[in-house]
Design an enzyme around this catalytic site. Structure first.
Site, PDB file in Angstrom:
ATOM      1  N   ASN A 170       0.797  -1.224   0.000  1.00  0.00           N
ATOM      2  CA  ASN A 170       0.000   0.000   0.000  1.00  0.00           C
ATOM      3  C   ASN A 170       0.833   1.279   0.000  1.00  0.00           C
ATOM      4  O   ASN A 170       0.336   2.346   0.326  1.00  0.00           O
ATOM      5  CB  ASN A 170      -0.960   0.008   1.196  1.00  0.00           C
ATOM      6  CG  ASN A 170      -1.746  -1.292   1.281  1.00  0.00           C
ATOM      7  OD1 ASN A 170      -1.535  -2.081   2.190  1.00  0.00           O
ATOM      8  ND2 ASN A 170      -2.602  -1.546   0.306  1.00  0.00           N
ATOM      9  N   VAL A 175       1.507   7.078   0.398  1.00  0.00           N
ATOM     10  CA  VAL A 175       0.754   6.037   1.090  1.00  0.00           C
ATOM     11  C   VAL A 175      -0.674   6.055   0.567  1.00  0.00           C
ATOM     12  O   VAL A 175      -1.256   7.119   0.359  1.00  0.00           O
ATOM     13  CB  VAL A 175       0.746   6.308   2.612  1.00  0.00           C
ATOM     14  CG1 VAL A 175      -0.125   5.312   3.345  1.00  0.00           C
ATOM     15  CG2 VAL A 175       2.165   6.274   3.154  1.00  0.00           C
ATOM     16  N   CYS A 176      -1.222   4.862   0.373  1.00  0.00           N
ATOM     17  CA  CYS A 176      -2.614   4.741  -0.036  1.00  0.00           C
ATOM     18  C   CYS A 176      -3.471   5.178   1.147  1.00  0.00           C
ATOM     19  O   CYS A 176      -3.596   4.444   2.124  1.00  0.00           O
ATOM     20  CB  CYS A 176      -2.905   3.285  -0.387  1.00  0.00           C
ATOM     21  SG  CYS A 176      -4.572   3.022  -0.936  1.00  0.00           S
ATOM     22  N   LEU A 177      -3.994   6.377   1.071  1.00  0.00           N
ATOM     23  CA  LEU A 177      -4.660   6.919   2.248  1.00  0.00           C
ATOM     24  C   LEU A 177      -6.176   6.905   2.153  1.00  0.00           C
ATOM     25  O   LEU A 177      -6.834   7.696   2.809  1.00  0.00           O
ATOM     26  CB  LEU A 177      -4.174   8.345   2.507  1.00  0.00           C
ATOM     27  CG  LEU A 177      -2.825   8.407   3.227  1.00  0.00           C
ATOM     28  CD1 LEU A 177      -2.472   9.825   3.600  1.00  0.00           C
ATOM     29  CD2 LEU A 177      -2.831   7.553   4.479  1.00  0.00           C
ATOM     30  N   LEU A 228      -0.854  -0.155  -4.099  1.00  0.00           N
ATOM     31  CA  LEU A 228      -0.159   0.904  -4.823  1.00  0.00           C
ATOM     32  C   LEU A 228       1.136   0.331  -5.396  1.00  0.00           C
ATOM     33  O   LEU A 228       1.705   0.870  -6.311  1.00  0.00           O
ATOM     34  CB  LEU A 228       0.201   2.059  -3.883  1.00  0.00           C
ATOM     35  CG  LEU A 228      -0.838   3.142  -3.670  1.00  0.00           C
ATOM     36  CD1 LEU A 228      -0.295   4.215  -2.741  1.00  0.00           C
ATOM     37  CD2 LEU A 228      -1.240   3.780  -4.985  1.00  0.00           C
TER      38      LEU A 228
END
Length: 176
Positions: free
Chosen positions: A68, A76-78, A112
């Site tokens: 991620n 960062v995949c938020l 990601l």
């Protein structure tokens, strides 16, 4: 408000960028009992103008191997943070809850980093090995004190092919 945020983060090593209070780096230690234990990352935090009503953006400055986290940008995949973000949260929630949870419980179904996600699902042992190798290579205490420019020159030394072959060798030698 910016100084208050930095004061709240006093347990962390915080370094402001461009003397502004809405952009800074925070030193983050990999959570105990995770593959990332012992690693130290510099996390770049950018607070939007609408903070705390809008969530901050977070990125790893030094490399990390995680489904991620985008390997090149470190972002960062938020989705989780954006969907569940509330003005009641503060930056401590990110460093004490969100990031440790992210490293302890990666989500390969929303990646990601597609390579990390597929390796995690196909070959957990090799995935674990690669995570640890990245920690060794990029997340040592002294790496977080180096400038980003130094890190970029390090990356150029190793091509993807070389990195791939060394992974196989390490994985092969790991078993007695």
């Amino acid at each position: 408000m910016g100084t208050f945020i930095l004061w709240m983060m006093s347990d962390y090593n915080v370094e402001t960028i461009n003397d502004g209070l809405n952009e800074f780096n925070v030193k983050f230690h990999g959570p105990k009992e995770s593959l990332y234990e012992g690693g130290v990352w510099k996390i770049r935090v950018e607070l939007p103008d609408a903070y705390p009503f809008k969530s901050p953006s977070i990125g790893f400055v030094n490399k990390i191997f995680h489904p991620n986290v985008d390997e090149l940008s470190g972002s960062v995949c938020l989705d989780v943070i954006n969907q569940s973000w509330s003005p009641m949260f503060d930056l401590l929630n990110i460093f004490e809850v969100f990031l440790p949870q992210l490293l302890l419980y990666p989500n390969p179904s929303d990646p990601l980093n597609g390579d990390a996600a597929s390796l995690m699902m196909k070959d957990r042992k090799q995935y674990d090995q690669k995570v640890k190798e990245y920690c060794e290579r990029y997340a040592k205490k002294e790496d977080t004190t180096k400038s980003t420019a130094d890190n970029e020159t390090d990356d150029d030394d190793i091509t993807d092919e070389e990195a791939g072959s060394s992974d196989d060798e390490i994985a092969g030698h790991a078993d007695p």
